[in-house]
Scaffold this active site. Structure first.
Site, PDB file in Angstrom:
ATOM      1  N   GLU A  36      34.414  48.128  49.888  1.00 40.34           N
ATOM      2  CA  GLU A  36      35.420  47.236  50.451  1.00 40.34           C
ATOM      3  C   GLU A  36      35.269  45.767  50.035  1.00 40.34           C
ATOM      4  O   GLU A  36      36.262  45.053  49.976  1.00 40.34           O
ATOM      5  CB  GLU A  36      35.386  47.334  51.985  1.00 40.34           C
ATOM      6  CG  GLU A  36      35.760  48.699  52.537  1.00 40.34           C
ATOM      7  CD  GLU A  36      37.237  49.032  52.349  1.00 40.34           C
ATOM      8  OE1 GLU A  36      38.055  48.098  52.319  1.00 40.34           O
ATOM      9  OE2 GLU A  36      37.564  50.232  52.225  1.00 40.34           O
ATOM     10  N   SER A  63      35.061  84.095 108.161  1.00 43.39           N
ATOM     11  CA  SER A  63      33.676  84.503 108.437  1.00 43.39           C
ATOM     12  C   SER A  63      32.621  83.608 107.810  1.00 43.39           C
ATOM     13  O   SER A  63      31.424  83.816 108.030  1.00 43.39           O
ATOM     14  CB  SER A  63      33.457  85.948 107.954  1.00 43.39           C
ATOM     15  OG  SER A  63      34.243  86.834 108.722  1.00 43.39           O
TER      16      SER A  63
END
Length: 765
Positions: free
Chosen positions: A190, A466
């Site tokens: 770059e 239950s």
């Protein structure tokens, strides 16, 4: 004649006057231009300084899972640790040579752990040997000196990052922690003259212009890294001379004010690297996780080159959509490195011949955990207010177990798909806790686990049926002088009348009565009438008090119907009270958060609720024993048959007319609470064993259970009781059953005479 001569000089004078005026205007305009540029540069300088010297980025709040703790006796087996390492992106090798690698035999795992930030401080890289036995972890030894460690932590899984409104997501990595080859590759590809120019490279601009004019299109750019950073930080992607001039001026200012290393670090963490749905992936650190699922420090040469290659065009070179393009671009970067003596020919060939090595693109790097994250955010809000997650760089460490969550989601999806063939539109709520820490390990609030909507794990209120019975019997067994597991309970028709004259006649599920059964038999088979009789004998208020001490945080109406579960709750509320049973009777408020660090990694204050003994440990042991019998030969025996040789504890629950199917239970590691039903409260025809328990069974198939250790506790003895009347007896007596019991109440008769039947006496036995 003089007049004519004067006339001839006049045009020259006019020309000189025009030039003089033009020069005057030019230098005046130049001064104005210089002044404008100077003032504009000062203005830009202030903007740049504010950005660079303040907070460059709003770093997303990071949400982490629990950190797996390994120590002698830890309830973690070999396959579970292998799965955790795979999830964390560790590489399996024959011999670990660097951080992020492990090797494994059938009973041992050698691991080179990564360094990481733990709430209790930085954890350095460490190489250890972990050995296993049938109960879990046997030992953890440091390889450097063979010293056995008391506790060893794996790094937590990064579950998600809560991003700000700009949609940018990043994971900041200092340049010092970046692989040097990434920096070299970036500069070679770059901006080769990065350390020579002053923010703008006129030669590169001229060269790019010539190439572009020759090609007839834009094929090369002349922007430096500093210009790219200026554009990314401050400008749009608009193509215009004014924007380009502003970019160049800002680049010059940035280069003047800051060091090259500062600029490079900012670029490496700012550069756009791709798109993760609505989130922009910025910076090399996050890109490494996004593309490869591992920290940037562990990337291969080829993978490092790939990241630099992606800068040119993340969309155009998307490796999942265009793998050939991506590989061609990566290989170009590798070739540039080789040509500039940054790689040898052999290194280049090896890297170029390697595959891209991407993570599975179909799997998101973000965990979709809407039910759990809702609880986390609510807990954060209650602790710290609404603004915490908007602060930059916050780190939240949660209790979530990623492997438990994955198993829970798979169990929910597969089971609900099967149940939907029998009963349409059934839904689910599921909560798992860590038995040892009291943290929420997993949560599912919908049959589509990733659906962000009504969270049934937390928000429903349905009769628990239950599931209340263990607390009825815990209250009874706490009175060791009156009740034991062998105590006979009446199983005959009863009718109760309230103050308004209304009657209630409880019945067993099968509508049958057996006259009398032992407490253990009534518990294991979830018999209603004996439970009501036991509850009335000890007092409904006392049962409600046991529930509330165990962590039930909503009012309980003290009516007899409560003894059979006429109490509305959610899976989270059920998980809380069953966690107390699993934790030897100790109540600890469930939490989803273990620690929070601010942007400076300073822990924020956390107030932990004190633990309290809600159920006497000896009594709790008897309840656990009875819950094990539920799974071994009671209403949950189908679960027990699916995992032979494994001790599990559980309790099924069904509300009136089979509208709600419940299950709660635990192995040595996790407590589970599951509800299955319909949102409109319609009948489902599902019992606890056929609905919710099926989800739990599927969960254990995904995440094999660890057998309960059921270690005897102080105050418990093995007792012998008459099967007929529950009286404590001597071991050699006839018709006796061996059961655990409170030692204070186990006082067997001196002889067996009183327990002998008439025919045994007749025979002289």
């Amino acid at each position: 004649m003089a007049k004519n001569k004067s006339t001839k000089k006049h045009p020259k004078n006019r020309s000189k006057g025009w030039l003089r005026s033009l020069w005057s205007l030019t230098w005046k305009l130049s001064l104005i231009g210089i002044a404008f540029v100077t003032f504009y540069a000062i203005y830009l300088d202030q903007i740049i300084a504010q950005k660079f010297e303040g907070q460059k980025w709003h770093l997303p709040a990071q949400i982490f899972s629990r950190s797996m703790a390994l120590y002698p006796g830890a309830a973690v087996n070999h396959p579970q640790l292998m799965a955790e390492l795979k999830l964390l992106g560790y590489r399996k090798v024959s011999n670990p040579r660097q951080v992020g690698e492990f090797s494994a035999s059938s009973t041992r795992i050698e691991l080179w752990r990564r360094p990481f930030l733990h709430p209790e401080g930085n954890q350095a890289e460490q190489r250890v040997m972990i050995s296993f036995d049938s109960l879990g972890v046997n030992s953890v030894k440091r390889m450097s000196d063979k010293r056995e460690l008391a506790v060893f932590h794996l790094e937590p899984v990064l579950l998600d990052r809560i991003i700000a409104g700009d949609g940018e997501d990043r994971l900041f990595v200092p340049t010092t922690e970046m692989p040097s080859l990434i920096v070299e590759s970036l500069l070679q590809v770059e901006d080769r003259s990065f350390y020579e120019h002053h923010g703008v490279n006129p030669f590169a601009i001229a060269r790019a212009a010539i190439v572009n004019i020759t090609a007839g299109r834009a094929v090369q750019g002349g922007s430096t890294l500093t210009q790219q950073l200026a554009k990314n930080f401050f400008l749009s992607s608009e193509r215009s001379l004014i924007r380009k001039a502003r970019e160049a001026l800002m680049a010059i200012i940035i280069d003047f004010r800051y060091s090259k290393d500062e600029i490079l670090e900012a670029y490496l963490n700012e550069v756009y690297m791709g798109q993760d749905k609505a989130r922009g992936v910025h910076g090399m650190g996050l890109a490494s996780q996004f593309y490869f699922g591992r920290p940037i420090a562990e990337l291969t040469v080829a993978q490092q080159a790939f990241l630099v290659a992606m800068i040119k065009g993340p969309s155009y070179y998307n490796p999942w959509r265009y793998p050939e393009r991506a590989q061609e671009r990566r290989d170009l970067v590798l070739r540039i490195l080789m040509e500039n003596d940054k790689l040898t020919v052999a290194q280049y060939k090896a890297a170029a011949e390697s595959p891209l090595g991407l993570r599975d693109g179909k799997k998101s790097v973000h965990q979709k955990l809407p039910a759990f994250f809702a609880v986390v955010k609510n807990e954060l809000r209650n602790r710290y207010g609404d603004s915490l997650l908007n602060q930059s760089g916050v780190k939240v460490y949660t209790t979530l177990d990623p492997m438990a969550q994955d198993a829970a989601e798979k169990a929910v999806v597969s089971t609900l798909k099967s149940l939907d063939k029998r009963v349409k539109n059934v839904q689910v709520g599921m909560v798992l806790t860590d038995k040892y820490t009291g943290g929420i390990a997993a949560m599912v609030g919908d049959k589509q686990p990733g659906f962000e909507g009504f969270n049934r794990a937390v928000e429903i209120r349905r009769p628990i049926g239950s599931l209340i019975k263990p607390f009825v019997y815990a209250t009874a067994l706490a009175q060791g002088d009156k009740f034991s597991l062998a105590s006979p309970l009446a199983d005959k028709p009863i009718t109760l009348t309230n103050e308004q004259g209304k009657t209630w006649s409880p019945k067993n599920v099968d509508k049958q009565f057996s006259g009398e059964v032992s407490l253990l038999e009534a518990f294991a088979n979830s018999m209603n009438v004996p439970t009501v009789n036991a509850g009335l004998a000890i007092g409904v208020d006392n049962v409600a008090n046991t529930m509330q001490k165990a962590g039930w945080n909503e009012p309980i109406a003290p009516y007899p119907s409560m003894l059979l579960g006429a109490v509305n709750g959610s899976p989270l509320m059920v998980a809380q009270v069953y966690q107390t049973i699993a934790d030897e009777g100790r109540y600890r408020k469930l939490t989803s958060i273990t620690a929070v660090l601010d942007s400076q990694n300073t822990p924020l204050a956390v107030t932990h609720s004190a633990s309290e003994m809600a159920i006497d440990p000896a009594t709790d042991y008897l309840v656990q024993y009875a819950m094990n019998q539920v799974v071994a030969k009671g209403t949950g025996k189908r679960l027990g048959a699916a995992f032979p040789g494994v001790k599990l504890a559980g309790k099924t629950g069904t509300s009136n007319d089979s509208r709600d199917s419940w299950f709660a239970g635990f192995d040595e590691r996790n407590v589970a609470a599951i509800w299955v039903g319909q949102d409109d409260n319609s009948k489902t025809g599902l019992y606890g064993s056929s609905g919710a328990m099926a989800v739990y069974q599927a969960f254990l198939q995904q995440r094999p259970p660890l057998s309960l250790r059921m270690s005897p506790v102080q105050g418990i003895v093995n007792g012998y009781f008459d099967r007929t009347n529950g009286a404590p007896m001597q071991p050699n007596c006839h018709n006796v059953i061996n059961l655990p019991a409170h030692n204070v109440s186990y006082k067997p008769a001196a002889n067996c005479g009183e327990s002998l039947s008439w025919w045994q006496k007749l025979l002289g036995e």
